[in-house]
Design a protein around this motif. Structure first.
Motif, short mmCIF file in Angstrom:
data_model
loop_
_atom_site.label_atom_id
_atom_site.label_comp_id
_atom_site.label_asym_id
_atom_site.label_seq_id
_atom_site.Cartn_x
_atom_site.Cartn_y
_atom_site.Cartn_z
N PRO A 26 49.52 12.82 17.60
CA PRO A 26 49.83 13.01 16.17
C PRO A 26 51.33 12.87 15.95
CG PRO A 26 49.42 15.12 17.23
CD PRO A 26 49.11 14.08 18.25
N MET A 27 51.72 11.95 15.08
CA MET A 27 53.14 11.69 14.80
C MET A 27 53.36 11.59 13.31
SD MET A 27 54.02 8.90 17.74
CE MET A 27 52.55 7.92 17.37
N THR A 28 54.34 12.32 12.84
CA THR A 28 54.65 12.35 11.43
C THR A 28 55.16 10.99 10.96
OG1 THR A 28 55.21 14.68 11.58
CG2 THR A 28 56.05 13.49 9.68
N GLU A 29 54.46 10.38 9.98
CA GLU A 29 54.92 9.09 9.47
C GLU A 29 55.54 9.19 8.08
OE1 GLU A 29 52.40 9.09 7.41
OE2 GLU A 29 50.67 9.63 8.59
N MET A 30 55.45 10.38 7.44
CA MET A 30 56.17 10.68 6.20
C MET A 30 55.88 9.67 5.10
SD MET A 30 59.76 11.59 8.11
CE MET A 30 59.57 10.18 9.21
N SER A 31 54.64 9.23 4.99
CA SER A 31 54.34 8.09 4.12
C SER A 31 53.27 8.34 3.07
CB SER A 31 53.94 6.89 4.99
OG SER A 31 54.97 6.55 5.87
N ALA A 32 52.84 9.59 2.90
CA ALA A 32 51.86 9.89 1.86
C ALA A 32 52.53 9.89 0.48
CB ALA A 32 51.20 11.24 2.13
N PHE A 33 51.70 9.82 -0.56
CA PHE A 33 52.22 9.99 -1.91
C PHE A 33 52.75 11.42 -2.08
CE2 PHE A 33 49.22 6.43 -2.91
CZ PHE A 33 50.18 5.54 -3.42
N GLU A 34 53.49 11.63 -3.17
CA GLU A 34 54.12 12.94 -3.40
C GLU A 34 53.09 14.06 -3.45
OE1 GLU A 34 55.62 16.41 -5.36
OE2 GLU A 34 54.10 15.08 -6.21
N ASN A 35 51.90 13.77 -3.95
CA ASN A 35 50.86 14.80 -4.03
C ASN A 35 50.04 14.92 -2.74
OD1 ASN A 35 49.35 12.45 -4.13
ND2 ASN A 35 48.05 13.11 -5.83
N GLY A 36 50.40 14.14 -1.72
CA GLY A 36 49.71 14.22 -0.44
C GLY A 36 48.60 13.21 -0.26
N ARG A 49 46.53 0.68 15.07
CA ARG A 49 46.54 1.39 16.35
C ARG A 49 45.17 1.92 16.76
NH1 ARG A 49 50.93 0.95 13.78
NH2 ARG A 49 52.86 0.62 14.98
N SER A 50 44.16 1.64 15.99
CA SER A 50 42.81 2.05 16.36
C SER A 50 42.13 0.94 17.16
CB SER A 50 41.99 2.35 15.10
OG SER A 50 41.77 1.17 14.35
N GLY A 51 40.97 1.24 17.68
CA GLY A 51 40.19 0.23 18.39
C GLY A 51 40.36 0.24 19.88
N GLY A 52 41.58 0.52 20.36
CA GLY A 52 41.82 0.56 21.80
C GLY A 52 41.74 1.97 22.35
N VAL A 53 42.42 2.90 21.72
CA VAL A 53 42.48 4.28 22.21
C VAL A 53 41.13 4.97 22.07
CG1 VAL A 53 44.95 4.48 21.72
CG2 VAL A 53 43.29 5.15 19.96
N GLY A 54 40.91 5.98 22.92
CA GLY A 54 39.68 6.74 22.83
C GLY A 54 39.64 7.65 21.62
N MET A 55 40.78 8.28 21.33
CA MET A 55 40.91 9.13 20.15
C MET A 55 42.23 8.82 19.47
SD MET A 55 39.44 12.97 21.01
CE MET A 55 40.60 13.36 22.33
N GLU A 56 42.20 8.87 18.15
CA GLU A 56 43.40 8.70 17.35
C GLU A 56 43.55 9.96 16.50
OE1 GLU A 56 45.41 4.96 14.96
OE2 GLU A 56 43.32 5.41 14.55
N ILE A 57 44.68 10.65 16.67
CA ILE A 57 44.93 11.90 15.95
C ILE A 57 45.95 11.62 14.85
CG2 ILE A 57 45.59 14.33 16.11
CD1 ILE A 57 44.99 14.19 19.11
N THR A 58 45.64 12.05 13.64
CA THR A 58 46.54 11.82 12.51
C THR A 58 47.79 12.69 12.60
OG1 THR A 58 45.64 13.57 11.10
CG2 THR A 58 44.54 11.42 11.01
N ALA A 59 48.75 12.35 11.77
CA ALA A 59 49.84 13.28 11.48
C ALA A 59 49.24 14.54 10.86
CB ALA A 59 50.83 12.64 10.52
N CYS A 60 50.02 15.61 10.82
CA CYS A 60 49.50 16.88 10.31
C CYS A 60 49.28 16.84 8.80
CB CYS A 60 50.43 18.03 10.68
SG CYS A 60 52.17 17.77 10.30
N PHE A 61 48.09 17.26 8.38
CA PHE A 61 47.72 17.39 6.96
C PHE A 61 47.81 18.86 6.58
CE2 PHE A 61 46.34 13.19 7.55
CZ PHE A 61 45.76 12.64 6.41
N ASN A 62 48.54 19.16 5.50
CA ASN A 62 48.63 20.56 5.08
C ASN A 62 47.32 21.01 4.45
OD1 ASN A 62 50.13 18.72 3.02
ND2 ASN A 62 49.48 20.45 1.75
N VAL A 63 46.94 22.24 4.76
CA VAL A 63 45.66 22.77 4.30
C VAL A 63 45.77 23.53 2.98
CG1 VAL A 63 44.81 22.93 6.67
CG2 VAL A 63 45.86 24.95 5.60
#
Length: 391
Positions: A26-36, A49-63
């Motif tokens: 999971p790596m912060t890409e800082m690229s969402a809209f202002e509202n998330g 970056r999908s298709g090759g790796v077994g799992m792809e974990i997103t950047a952190c989403f605030n709950v």
């Protein structure tokens, strides 16, 4: 012995089958809209970056709204985010890659400016030892219970959006870690004080997330937990407390434990005289009860293979996948010589690197990597701990 053991599939206890042992960290890409909400830049970045790796974990989403930690922070805090989350899950699940949504609350690691004038919150009203931050407000008991449910509801949204799992972000100094830490948690009620009480919040989050998964998801829904094993603050988290906590995590309904460090093989920050790597200590304590994801400084296939030889179940790649989205595919094709270890500004579009992330990498990160911003046309990400991987 197979040359590339990291290409062998892995099956979790709940039956989820992962096609190989390489995970996109999971790596912060800082690229969402202002509202998330999710942007096309994010969709393109994860799709590449999908298709090759077994799992792809997103950047952190605030709950929750109060959990936003930075500009461009994606959100899983409301149902109107599900449409964008669904698009993201779809592009991540290429060729059998498992899509994992990381969920978090920044706690005191944010600012009132980001929160539109609201004071950041934490376990206690203790300011973090970081520049630019401010004293937070301690959460009330009722607010703590609401926050636990926010993690559960974010999980429900992840399930409805089609994600294969969630990773609970209990690392990198954010809110869940703030409850576990004796530095940020000075409470005298049931949520703080002794170690048992400081473990209560993260364990409650895991329990409620698990309940939601049982209600809404298939039995093979993945629940991971990310942990930072130490803090440098005094008082702060020490490895002895972490090992006790890991005993509790191993008994919980988790699928895996993800240890967040900038170097897979580093030893203790607080006891440098102890040569044993932190991850080996954790591995011994787990004794096979939970599979581990380790991360930090792994760049080459030979280094990933060493992780497998040392008995860890998964290796996560961060910077390596920023500059080489087809890392796994090139290994499978026996074309390792074409794996990129530097990035030119002319590659940014081809690599689908969002401009906020590129701006960060080409300014903040270059000095860390020892590269001149004035003279070098390339960014070399090797062997330098990224800010999101520290501690």
């Amino acid at each position: 012995m197979m040359k590339d053991q990291f290409l062998i599939p892995f099956k979790f206890k709940n039956g989820a089958l992962i096609k190989n042992r390489i995970v996109m960290a999971p790596m912060t890409e800082m690229s969402a809209f202002e509202n998330g909400a999710i942007t096309k830049d994010q969709l393109d970045y994860y799709a590449a970056r999908s298709g090759g790796v077994g799992m792809e974990i997103t950047a952190c989403f605030n709950v929750s709204a109060q959990g936003k930690g930075f500009e461009g922070n994606p959100s899983a805090a409301s149902d109107d985010m599900i449409i964008g989350m669904s698009k993201l899950a779809q592009v991540m699940k290429t060729n059998g890659t498992k899509a994992i949504l990381q969920i978090f609350d920044a706690g005191r690691m944010t600012t009132s400016k980001l929160l539109k004038g609201k004071t950041p919150v934490s376990a206690s009203a203790i300011k973090a030892d970081r520049p630019g931050l401010e004293p937070p407000r301690a959460l009330s008991n009722e607010e703590i219970l609401t926050e636990i449910q926010a993690f559960a509801q974010a999980t429900r949204r992840a399930i409805l959006a089609g994600f294969d799992g969630v990773e609970i972000h209990g690392a990198n100094t954010y809110l869940i870690q703030q409850f576990f830490s004796p530095h940020s948690n000075r409470r005298s009620d049931e949520w703080g004080g002794n170690l048992k009480n400081r473990m209560k919040f993260p364990l409650a989050v895991i329990e409620e997330v698990s309940k939601i998964a049982k209600t809404y998801a298939k039995s093979d829904f993945i629940i991971g937990y990310r942990i930072s094993p130490e803090e440098v603050e005094n008082p702060g988290i020490r490895i002895e407390e972490t090992l006790t906590f890991i005993d509790q995590l191993a008994q919980s309904p988790l699928s895996y434990l993800h240890v967040s460090m900038g170097d897979v093989y580093r030893n203790s920050l607080n006891s440098p005289e102890d040569p044993e790597p932190i991850n080996k200590k954790i591995q011994k304590r787990l004794a096979g009860r939970l599979p581990m994801i380790v991360v930090g400084g792994i760049e080459k296939p030979s280094e990933a293979q060493q992780v497998m030889t040392d008995g860890f179940e998964f290796v996560a790649l961060g910077r390596a996948l920023i500059r080489e989205p087809k890392w796994v595919q090139k290994v499978i094709a026996e074309d390792e010589k074409s794996i990129r270890y530097t990035v030119s500004p002319t590659d940014v579009d081809d690599l689908a690197i969002p401009m906020p992330l590129w701006g960060f990498l080409s300014t903040v990160f270059k000095p860390i990597a020892g590269i001149s911003t004035e003279t070098s046309p390339e960014v070399n990400f090797t062997k330098a701990a990224a800010p999101w991987e520290k501690f």
